[in-house]
Design a protein around this motif. Structure first.
Motif, mmCIF file in Angstrom:
data_model
loop_
_atom_site.group_PDB
_atom_site.id
_atom_site.type_symbol
_atom_site.label_atom_id
_atom_site.label_comp_id
_atom_site.label_asym_id
_atom_site.label_seq_id
_atom_site.Cartn_x
_atom_site.Cartn_y
_atom_site.Cartn_z
ATOM 1 N N ARG A 17 31.755 26.695 -32.437
ATOM 2 C CA ARG A 17 32.100 25.846 -31.285
ATOM 3 C C ARG A 17 33.352 25.040 -31.597
ATOM 4 O O ARG A 17 33.472 24.457 -32.675
ATOM 5 N N GLN A 18 34.305 25.031 -30.665
ATOM 6 C CA GLN A 18 35.515 24.239 -30.856
ATOM 7 C C GLN A 18 35.170 22.762 -30.748
ATOM 8 O O GLN A 18 34.534 22.325 -29.797
ATOM 9 N N GLN A 19 35.571 22.015 -31.757
ATOM 10 C CA GLN A 19 35.229 20.600 -31.852
ATOM 11 C C GLN A 19 36.187 19.739 -31.018
ATOM 12 O O GLN A 19 37.309 20.144 -30.751
ATOM 13 N N GLU A 114 33.733 21.947 -26.917
ATOM 14 C CA GLU A 114 33.587 23.146 -26.096
ATOM 15 C C GLU A 114 32.182 23.184 -25.496
ATOM 16 O O GLU A 114 31.180 22.996 -26.200
ATOM 17 N N THR A 149 44.581 29.465 -24.231
ATOM 18 C CA THR A 149 43.313 29.008 -23.662
ATOM 19 C C THR A 149 42.734 29.984 -22.649
ATOM 20 O O THR A 149 41.572 29.900 -22.305
#
Length: 174
Positions: A17-19, A114, A149
């Motif tokens: 998961r992108q922090q 995210e 993105t």
């Protein structure tokens, strides 16, 4: 799966998961002669006392006259914090010798953590990267580029150019 369970499933396929991150900006401090503005000093957007920016570097003026010194700064909160160019102009934590502040450029926005739907979608794209479809592999490879993105890949499998003029892929034209 969702939340921690989704994180665990994603980690099995080496997807994390992108922090969240903080917004960043470059500040120009006006510093009096023989003065230092220490890292951790705070400025804010004019008229927005809660839109605070914390310096990351010491601004040292060892000269005999007032100097403009550039330092890095980040938002005091995590997530996308907005600061347009020339709007960070108020000193929140007064320091002897700190005379003024501004930002020449807009701040680079940070990100919130995210969310589950975005993590699921990104994981699926990365899993498809090694699959049999070149389109999925191209989409996944571009999606792994830092700063990207969103990716949309088009393929024309017809015998003629499509409505946007893209020629058929994979045919030799003689």
């Amino acid at each position: 799966a969702s939340g921690d369970q989704l994180d665990a499933v994603a980690e099995i396929t080496d997807v994390w998961r992108q922090q969240p991150s903080k917004s960043k900006v470059r500040l120009t401090l006006s510093v009096a002669a023989h003065s230092t503005v220490p890292a951790g000093s705070v400025a804010n957007v004019a008229g927005q006392t809660s839109n605070r920016w914390v310096t990351l570097d010491d601004a040292v003026n060892s000269g005999g006259t007032t100097a403009s010194i550039d330092v890095g700064a980040e938002a005091s909160v995590v997530g996308p914090q907005r600061a347009n160019a020339a709007t960070i102009t108020q000193i929140s934590t007064p320091v002897a010798g700190w005379l003024g502040v501004t930002n020449a450029l807009d701040a680079t926005p940070g990100a919130n953590a995210e969310l589950d739907p975005a993590l699921r979608s990104r994981r699926q794209s990365l899993i498809r990267a090694g699959g049999s479809s070149p389109i999925d592999a191209v989409r996944a490879a571009i999606g792994r580029v830092a700063g990207v993105t969103s990716v949309q890949v088009f393929e024309n499998i017809d015998d003629t150019p499509d409505a946007d003029g893209r020629p058929q892929i994979g045919r030799a034209h003689v």
